[in-house]
Motif scaffolding. Structure first.
Motif, short mmCIF file in Angstrom:
data_model
loop_
_atom_site.label_atom_id
_atom_site.label_comp_id
_atom_site.label_asym_id
_atom_site.label_seq_id
_atom_site.Cartn_x
_atom_site.Cartn_y
_atom_site.Cartn_z
N VAL A 3 0.85 -1.20 0.00
CA VAL A 3 0.00 0.00 0.00
C VAL A 3 0.88 1.25 0.00
O VAL A 3 0.66 2.19 -0.77
N GLY A 4 1.89 1.26 0.88
CA GLY A 4 2.77 2.42 0.95
C GLY A 4 3.52 2.68 -0.34
O GLY A 4 3.84 3.84 -0.66
N LEU A 5 3.80 1.63 -1.11
CA LEU A 5 4.49 1.77 -2.39
C LEU A 5 3.56 2.16 -3.52
O LEU A 5 3.99 2.32 -4.67
N GLY A 6 2.25 2.29 -3.21
CA GLY A 6 1.30 2.73 -4.22
C GLY A 6 0.76 1.63 -5.09
O GLY A 6 0.20 1.90 -6.17
N GLN A 7 0.88 0.37 -4.66
CA GLN A 7 0.43 -0.75 -5.48
C GLN A 7 -1.05 -1.07 -5.32
O GLN A 7 -1.58 -1.91 -6.05
N GLY A 8 -1.72 -0.46 -4.32
CA GLY A 8 -3.13 -0.73 -4.13
C GLY A 8 -3.62 -0.27 -2.77
O GLY A 8 -2.93 0.49 -2.07
N VAL A 9 -4.81 -0.72 -2.42
CA VAL A 9 -5.44 -0.36 -1.14
C VAL A 9 -5.82 -1.65 -0.41
O VAL A 9 -5.86 -2.72 -1.01
N SER A 10 -6.11 -1.52 0.87
CA SER A 10 -6.49 -2.71 1.63
C SER A 10 -7.29 -2.31 2.86
O SER A 10 -6.98 -1.29 3.50
N PRO A 11 -8.33 -3.07 3.22
CA PRO A 11 -9.13 -2.73 4.41
C PRO A 11 -8.42 -3.12 5.70
O PRO A 11 -7.53 -3.97 5.70
N ALA A 12 -8.82 -2.49 6.77
CA ALA A 12 -8.25 -2.77 8.10
C ALA A 12 -9.24 -2.28 9.14
O ALA A 12 -10.26 -1.66 8.83
N SER A 13 -8.95 -2.57 10.39
CA SER A 13 -9.76 -2.03 11.49
C SER A 13 -9.19 -0.69 11.92
O SER A 13 -7.99 -0.44 11.80
N GLU A 14 -10.05 0.17 12.41
CA GLU A 14 -9.65 1.53 12.76
C GLU A 14 -8.52 1.57 13.77
O GLU A 14 -7.57 2.35 13.66
N GLU A 15 -8.58 0.70 14.76
CA GLU A 15 -7.60 0.72 15.83
C GLU A 15 -6.22 0.30 15.35
O GLU A 15 -5.20 0.61 16.00
N ALA A 16 -6.13 -0.38 14.21
CA ALA A 16 -4.83 -0.83 13.71
C ALA A 16 -3.89 0.33 13.43
O ALA A 16 -2.66 0.18 13.50
N GLU A 17 -4.44 1.49 13.12
CA GLU A 17 -3.58 2.64 12.83
C GLU A 17 -2.70 2.99 14.03
O GLU A 17 -1.57 3.46 13.87
N ARG A 18 -3.21 2.76 15.23
CA ARG A 18 -2.42 3.07 16.43
C ARG A 18 -1.14 2.24 16.49
O ARG A 18 -0.14 2.67 17.07
#
Length: 296
Positions: free
Chosen positions: A234-249
């Motif tokens: 995702v960080g390299l710009g190859q696509g997107v992906s779902p996650a849970s909100e708390e994972a950002e922490r």
């Protein structure tokens, strides 16, 4: 001293009130009074000073209280240990998790569980998404907290542990990164990066669908094996992906933006254990986690 005498004395020493003491112990007030008088006759001095308005400890009573508190605690530990052994709550319990949010809950519960059942050790370990049920089916994990859905004939789906809003991880320079929220339909406009491995097809389709609710196709990029690999792509710009909100922490990084879904279901986590493994240790640990969650 007998155990009921210790309980009556220490409870009265804490409450300094005969009625409240009798209510806590579930005994008649007269029975409490008789027990204390009998104890005082045996010791030979008053333990409490009683007036029509108040009850206080005498110096002897204060000293006896300090000496008996450790004794009561030791007695309770002995009883708890005997009960635990009788129920089979001994040995080592291996508990797995597939997200760091669940790990926090499990580690806290493990501390409470060890205090209750000192003859049962708890070991917490991570379960990789690419082999979601492998450790459990291989006997290396007795139960785990896993993202729903779970529909396996050899596994039991236990209580839900937590629920998190769903977000979409996108490259920091992606047009979605400037939005306040995204829709599930927006997945048709990007490439989805999914986790590969031996996860069930229904589980993979639920979290990484091939079509939007309106039937629009969703392009999938090469799958990733590890969660960190998903974020790297995702960080390299190859696509997107779902996650849970708390994972950002736990996984925040400057090249990835976390955009809330406005219409996606939450990510739910619940206990899972083998259908043949719902023993006393498993049930006691699940109960401990549920108690802590209810109290939080």
């Amino acid at each position: 001293m007998e155990r009921h005498e210790i309980e009556a004395f220490l409870t009265l020493a804490e409450e300094l009130h005969f009625r409240r003491t009798s209510e806590r112990l579930g005994l008649a007030q007269g029975r409490v009074s008789q027990t204390i008088k009998k104890l005082e006759r045996r010791i030979g001095v008053p333990l409490f000073e009683r007036t029509s308005r108040r009850v206080t400890l005498t110096p002897t009573g204060r000293q006896l209280r300090e000496d008996l508190i450790p004794v009561q605690q030791q007695l309770q530990r002995a009883v708890d240990r005997a009960v635990a052994m009788g129920r089979g709550i001994t040995g080592v319990l291996h508990v797995g998790y597939s997200s760091p949010m669940a790990a926090e809950i499990l580690v806290k519960a493990a501390g409470v569980f060890r205090a209750r059942y000192p003859d049962c050790e708890v070991e917490i370990q991570e379960v990789m998404l690419f082999d979601l049920f492998g450790p459990m089916r291989g006997g290396r994990v007795h139960l785990q907290v896993t993202e729903h859905p779970v529909d396996e004939p050899d596994l039991v789906l236990g209580p839900r542990v937590m629920s998190q809003p769903r977000v979409l991880m996108v490259p920091a320079g992606h047009p979605f990164a400037r939005r306040a929220s995204v829709s599930v339909e927006d997945l048709a406009e990007s490439t989805l990066i999914a986790v590969s491995g031996s996860v069930p097809q229904y589980w993979r389709e639920y979290h990484y669908p091939h079509r939007t609710p309106q039937g629009r196709p969703i392009e999938h990029g090469p799958p990733a094996t590890y969660w960190t690999e998903v974020m790297n792509r995702v960080g390299l710009g190859q696509g997107v992906s779902p996650a849970s909100e708390e994972a950002e922490r736990y996984y925040a990084r400057p090249d990835v933006a976390w955009v809330p879904f406005r219409d996606a279901p939450p990510v739910e986590y619940g206990f899972v254990w083998p259908a043949s493994g719902g023993n006393a240790r498993v049930r006691a640990f699940v109960d401990t986690v549920c108690e802590l969650r209810a109290a939080s």
